[in-house]
Write an enzyme that holds these catalytic residues in place. Sequence first.
Site, PDB file in Angstrom:
ATOM      1  N   SER A  16       0.852  -1.187   0.000  1.00 18.14           N
ATOM      2  CA  SER A  16       0.000   0.000   0.000  1.00 18.14           C
ATOM      3  C   SER A  16       0.886   1.235   0.000  1.00 18.14           C
ATOM      4  O   SER A  16       2.066   1.177  -0.369  1.00 18.14           O
ATOM      5  CB  SER A  16      -0.949  -0.015   1.208  1.00 18.14           C
ATOM      6  OG  SER A  16      -1.935   1.002   1.093  1.00 18.14           O
ATOM      7  N   ASN A  17       0.347   2.382   0.403  1.00 14.16           N
ATOM      8  CA  ASN A  17       1.107   3.625   0.463  1.00 14.16           C
ATOM      9  C   ASN A  17       0.594   4.470   1.617  1.00 14.16           C
ATOM     10  O   ASN A  17      -0.284   4.044   2.374  1.00 14.16           O
ATOM     11  CB  ASN A  17       1.039   4.375  -0.874  1.00 14.16           C
ATOM     12  CG  ASN A  17      -0.396   4.674  -1.285  1.00 14.16           C
ATOM     13  OD1 ASN A  17      -1.086   5.451  -0.646  1.00 14.16           O
ATOM     14  ND2 ASN A  17      -0.839   4.038  -2.369  1.00 14.16           N
TER      15      ASN A  17
END
Length: 410
Positions: free
Chosen positions: A222-223
């Site tokens: 993810s981020n």
Amino acid sequence: MASDSTARLPLEGRRILLGITGSIAAYKAAVLCRLLKTAGAEVRVVMTPLAKQFITPLTMATLSKNPILVEFFDPENGAWNSHVSLGEWADCYLIAPATANTLAKMAAGIADNLLLTTYLSARCPVVVAPAMDLDMYAHEATQRNLRTLAERGVRIAEPGEGELASGLRGKGRMAEPAEIAAFVGDLLGGPSGEKKKSLAGKRMIVTAGATIEAIDPVRFISNHSSGKMGYALAGELAARGAEVTLVTGRTSLPTPPGVERVDVLSAAEMYDAATRAFEEADGAVMCAAVADYTPERASETKLRKGDGEMTLTLRRTRDIAAELGARKGGRLLVGFALETHDEQAHAEAKLTKKNFDFIVLNSLRDPGAGFRGDTNKVTLIDRAGREELPLLSKREVAARIVDKIETILK
């Protein structure tokens, strides 16, 4: 010319508290006061003791048609000047000029004069117009104070570049009075203080937050996106009357009032939800941080740690923005570009490649911009040029973006 333009500002019946601090730019406060009065506002003025060395209370009293407030009480008769009442009275507290000293005290919560105690009591929007020499403005302490204030919701009327009192040229010159008056007019937005339902009947999509790409039942890619910018945009569009579908990755943020929320996890799920919603939409704002790559296959069981290295094979996800750009026809499409280098070139390439009407560029190199924070510093880029905005709260950035959306839809 200035009087004609400000006469159209939505300030009729508005109550503006004008704060003046000890800067050579205080002379501009006289012009600013007159413009606000011409636009229909009621103006009261509070000054710091040092401000009286730069412009007289008599001048400001004559222009504002109200007594000038400097001290906590009148030593002649003991009459008390209540900072609480001033904060309750105002529809907007405008501090122009705002010196580095006053900005620092505001950020620290220091209340050693009437202007500052009134700031701490204000329940209305607060606007500051910084004015100082270029080195003072560029100093990290001043920039940090401005970021702190912006995070707390204080609006900043960005200073301009030009000749300064020191004789040097650079950034730090207080914005011109007409620009500040227009800034306040845009902020207050009309006689009721609410944005008009200018987008009533329009259907808009906003994508927001980060996608999650599963590696196994435990781990994922993810981020750092929090979704704050996208949620602010969805809320602003809904406040102006649009029917908004918010396609969102995982986040702890509450759903903005009047917004239909569609929760997704992966880039594939966001692709399906966004393309489906776009079929009946008038436009879309692509604010989500969508994964460009996803594991080729996700393990159904937790991957065990071995003695050697592990290789993870990734495949490209489908490009949601490019797909909507290919389908858009005459509809509106707005993109975002978060960059770390060659920002302008990368954003302009995306603008063309993905068929955006305009793109919102922000750089991780700008302090106060990017993930998780409550402020952002962006540049709006279209085929006609670029507009660089100052550091603002994400709510204010959303308002400026939606202003541009309105212009295009009209």
